[in-house]
Design a protein around this motif. Structure first.
Motif, short mmCIF file in Angstrom:
data_model
loop_
_atom_site.label_atom_id
_atom_site.label_comp_id
_atom_site.label_asym_id
_atom_site.label_seq_id
_atom_site.Cartn_x
_atom_site.Cartn_y
_atom_site.Cartn_z
N GLU A 189 -24.94 75.56 -2.94
CA GLU A 189 -25.24 76.53 -1.90
C GLU A 189 -24.08 77.49 -1.66
N LEU A 190 -24.43 78.64 -1.15
CA LEU A 190 -23.45 79.70 -0.88
C LEU A 190 -23.92 80.50 0.32
N SER A 191 -23.00 80.87 1.18
CA SER A 191 -23.31 81.75 2.31
C SER A 191 -22.57 83.06 2.12
N LEU A 192 -23.30 84.16 2.25
CA LEU A 192 -22.68 85.47 2.12
C LEU A 192 -23.14 86.34 3.29
N MET A 193 -22.18 86.73 4.13
CA MET A 193 -22.45 87.59 5.28
C MET A 193 -22.01 89.01 4.96
N ALA A 194 -22.67 89.98 5.60
CA ALA A 194 -22.32 91.37 5.38
C ALA A 194 -22.49 92.17 6.67
N PHE A 195 -21.59 93.11 6.89
CA PHE A 195 -21.76 94.10 7.95
C PHE A 195 -22.79 95.11 7.45
N VAL A 196 -23.80 95.40 8.27
CA VAL A 196 -24.89 96.29 7.84
C VAL A 196 -25.20 97.30 8.94
N HIS A 197 -25.43 98.53 8.53
CA HIS A 197 -25.91 99.54 9.47
C HIS A 197 -26.63 100.64 8.70
N ASP A 198 -27.90 100.85 9.05
CA ASP A 198 -28.68 101.96 8.51
C ASP A 198 -28.64 102.03 6.98
N GLY A 199 -28.76 100.87 6.34
CA GLY A 199 -28.81 100.83 4.88
C GLY A 199 -27.47 100.65 4.19
N ASN A 200 -26.36 100.78 4.93
CA ASN A 200 -25.04 100.54 4.35
C ASN A 200 -24.71 99.05 4.46
N VAL A 201 -24.20 98.48 3.36
CA VAL A 201 -23.96 97.04 3.29
C VAL A 201 -22.52 96.79 2.83
N PHE A 202 -21.78 95.99 3.64
CA PHE A 202 -20.39 95.70 3.32
C PHE A 202 -20.17 94.19 3.38
N PRO A 203 -20.23 93.51 2.22
CA PRO A 203 -20.14 92.04 2.21
C PRO A 203 -18.75 91.52 2.58
N MET A 204 -18.76 90.33 3.16
CA MET A 204 -17.53 89.60 3.45
C MET A 204 -17.24 88.64 2.31
N LEU A 205 -16.27 87.77 2.52
CA LEU A 205 -15.99 86.73 1.52
C LEU A 205 -17.11 85.69 1.50
N PRO A 206 -17.42 85.15 0.34
CA PRO A 206 -18.41 84.07 0.30
C PRO A 206 -17.83 82.79 0.90
N LEU A 302 -12.26 95.07 15.32
CA LEU A 302 -12.90 96.07 16.18
C LEU A 302 -13.08 97.38 15.42
N GLN A 303 -12.07 97.77 14.65
CA GLN A 303 -12.18 98.99 13.87
C GLN A 303 -13.27 98.87 12.81
N VAL A 304 -13.44 97.68 12.26
CA VAL A 304 -14.52 97.45 11.29
C VAL A 304 -15.87 97.73 11.94
N PHE A 305 -16.09 97.16 13.13
CA PHE A 305 -17.35 97.41 13.84
C PHE A 305 -17.57 98.90 14.06
N LEU A 306 -16.53 99.58 14.52
CA LEU A 306 -16.65 101.01 14.82
C LEU A 306 -16.92 101.83 13.57
N ASP A 307 -16.22 101.49 12.48
CA ASP A 307 -16.43 102.22 11.22
C ASP A 307 -17.86 102.03 10.72
N VAL A 308 -18.34 100.81 10.75
CA VAL A 308 -19.68 100.53 10.26
C VAL A 308 -20.71 101.31 11.08
N LEU A 309 -20.55 101.31 12.39
CA LEU A 309 -21.48 102.05 13.25
C LEU A 309 -21.40 103.55 13.02
N ASP A 310 -20.25 104.04 12.57
CA ASP A 310 -20.07 105.47 12.28
C ASP A 310 -20.52 105.84 10.86
N GLY A 311 -21.01 104.86 10.11
CA GLY A 311 -21.44 105.13 8.75
C GLY A 311 -20.30 105.21 7.75
N LYS A 312 -19.12 104.68 8.13
CA LYS A 312 -17.96 104.73 7.24
C LYS A 312 -17.77 103.39 6.53
N ASP A 313 -17.17 103.44 5.36
CA ASP A 313 -16.79 102.22 4.66
C ASP A 313 -15.56 101.63 5.35
#
Length: 422
Positions: A189-206, A302-313
């Motif tokens: 098994e493997l868990s993979l989480m990602a920050f997502v907003h409006d079709g943009n996907v930024f995976p974290m570490l597995p 916090l900056q990660v959350f803000l960037d994702v919501l702004d559509g930034k990588d």
């Protein structure tokens, strides 16, 4: 910025500890929080399901961003309510959260968008589910359709076990709340989480977590008894395929359905001989995976959350170490257990950390207040170093029959042979 984190468990404690590192986080509130969280944030006595009070509080305290940890408020529509009130929130809408809230919906969605997963059949009547099980035989996986706090699934090795599982997971012969019967996948098994907003996907570490209550993957399913990250036996090429063929397709598909996903998309995967297949989707940070992934994040969360919501990588960067954690649980969990057991002074050193899950502060000190009480975690240059430090902490601090923990988390790495996730 003023922040509000909704929830009271280990995942929320880990989130708040990471947010506290941000220079932009002026004030952090937790609703309702727990004993450990109170050391990092201001806890407010508002239930996570009390939408109107949460909205009122966010307005009163001029909250700039709310982050939701647990799944129940998501399925109750907390993001929709905050948006109606003109408040910023990092969480999926009620409809988008159905990827977690309904196993049947998630399986139908994966079939529609050709996302690899186990073969399945879903039922609204318990009698029909039992007839199907008798027809196809065992082993099979039996799941309750709705939320079940990580415990609404049974891996049945015999027809008798599967039929019993249907009775245990439904309220009556009509099958409420519904049953999904799945092919039993084999692999790790493997868990993979990602920050997502409006079709943009930024995976974290597995990460890899351990659902069964006891050593050697025995016993009933729990909300998770330990985890580690990253996972060395999965290549970067495989992870890229998971991003493109599973996470991205899911984000695009849910957008096509008319309710774009904002928040954390969690894919619980089985690494089979035919490639990665989805066991489940969650619509929020995993628990306990969050507790071992976030300590390795080098970015300002916090900056990660803000960037994702702004559509930034957000350009995620990770520490070149391993992190592991072991859950300390109340005796009897995931069945009946008692609360109020005293905990020792939870001191840590440079090699270890403690994340509170079910704890409460009293005049006499910290006591247990839940099934999963805390997570003992550590980072190390290797996975062996990390998990040894976590166990060293438990050996030094815990000596009570009121608690138990697995002794084999990542020691050695035990790939689950059967799907165990809910």
């Amino acid at each position: 910025m003023n922040l509000l984190v909704v929830g009271s468990g280990g995942r929320e404690h880990s989130l708040i500890m990471k947010l506290r590192e941000s220079g932009r986080a002026d004030q952090i509130y937790a609703a309702p929080g727990n004993g450990g969280i109170s050391n990092f944030a201001t806890c407010v006595n508002i239930n996570e399901m009390d939408m109107e009070r949460l909205v009122e509080f966010a307005r009163e305290k001029e909250i700039d961003l709310t982050i939701v940890g647990p799944e129940a408020p998501l399925l109750a529509g907390i993001a929709d309510r905050f948006h109606e009130a003109g408040l910023a929130i990092f969480a999926p809408s009620q409809k988008a959260a159905l990827l977690e809230g309904s196993k049947r919906y998630a399986k139908d969605f994966m079939q529609k968008y050709d996302i690899p997963t186990a073969d399945y059949a879903s039922f609204t009547k318990a009698t029909d589910a039992k007839a199907y099980i008798n027809k196809i035989g065992a082993p099979v996986v039996v799941k309750a359709d709705g939320l079940a706090a990580g415990k609404g699934v049974v891996v049945a090795n015999t027809i008798e076990e599967a039929v019993t599982a249907v009775d245990e997971l439904t309220d009556d012969e009509e099958g409420s709340p519904g049953i999904v019967v799945e092919e039993c996948l084999v692999g790790s098994e493997l868990s993979l989480m990602a920050f997502v907003h409006d079709g943009n996907v930024f995976p974290m570490l597995p990460a890899r977590d351990y659902k069964r209550a006891y050593d050697d993957d025995e016993g009933p399913n729990t909300g998770g008894m330990g985890a580690y990250a990253p996972v060395a036996d999965v290549s970067s090429e495989t992870l890229e395929k998971v991003k493109e063929n599973i996470l991205q397709v899911t984000a695009d598909g849910i957008k096509q359905e008319g309710h774009p996903f904002t928040g954390i998309l969690y894919a619980g995967l089985m690494m089979t001989a035919d490639g990665p297949k989805v066991i489940e989707f969650n619509a929020r940070f995993g628990d306990p995976e969050t507790q071992v992934v976030l300590p390795l994040l080098q970015n300002d969360l916090l900056q990660v959350f803000l960037d994702v919501l702004d559509g930034k990588d957000p350009e995620l960067e990770w520490e070149a170490k391993s992190c592991a954690g072991v859950v300390l649980a109340s005796a009897g969990y995931p069945g009946p257990y008692e609360k109020g057991a005293p905990l020792p002074e939870l001191t840590t050193d440079e090699n270890s950390f403690v994340v509170h899950a079910g704890t409460r502060e009293t005049a006499d000190g910290t006591v247990s207040d839940g099934g999963r009480v805390l997570l003992a975690g550590a980072k190390g240059d290797t996975l062996s170093e990390a998990i040894q430090s976590a166990y060293d902490w438990l050996d030094q601090h815990i000596d009570s029959d009121a608690f138990f923990y697995r002794k084999d988390i990542a020691r050695p790495t035990i790939p689950s042979k059967l799907t165990t996730n809910n």
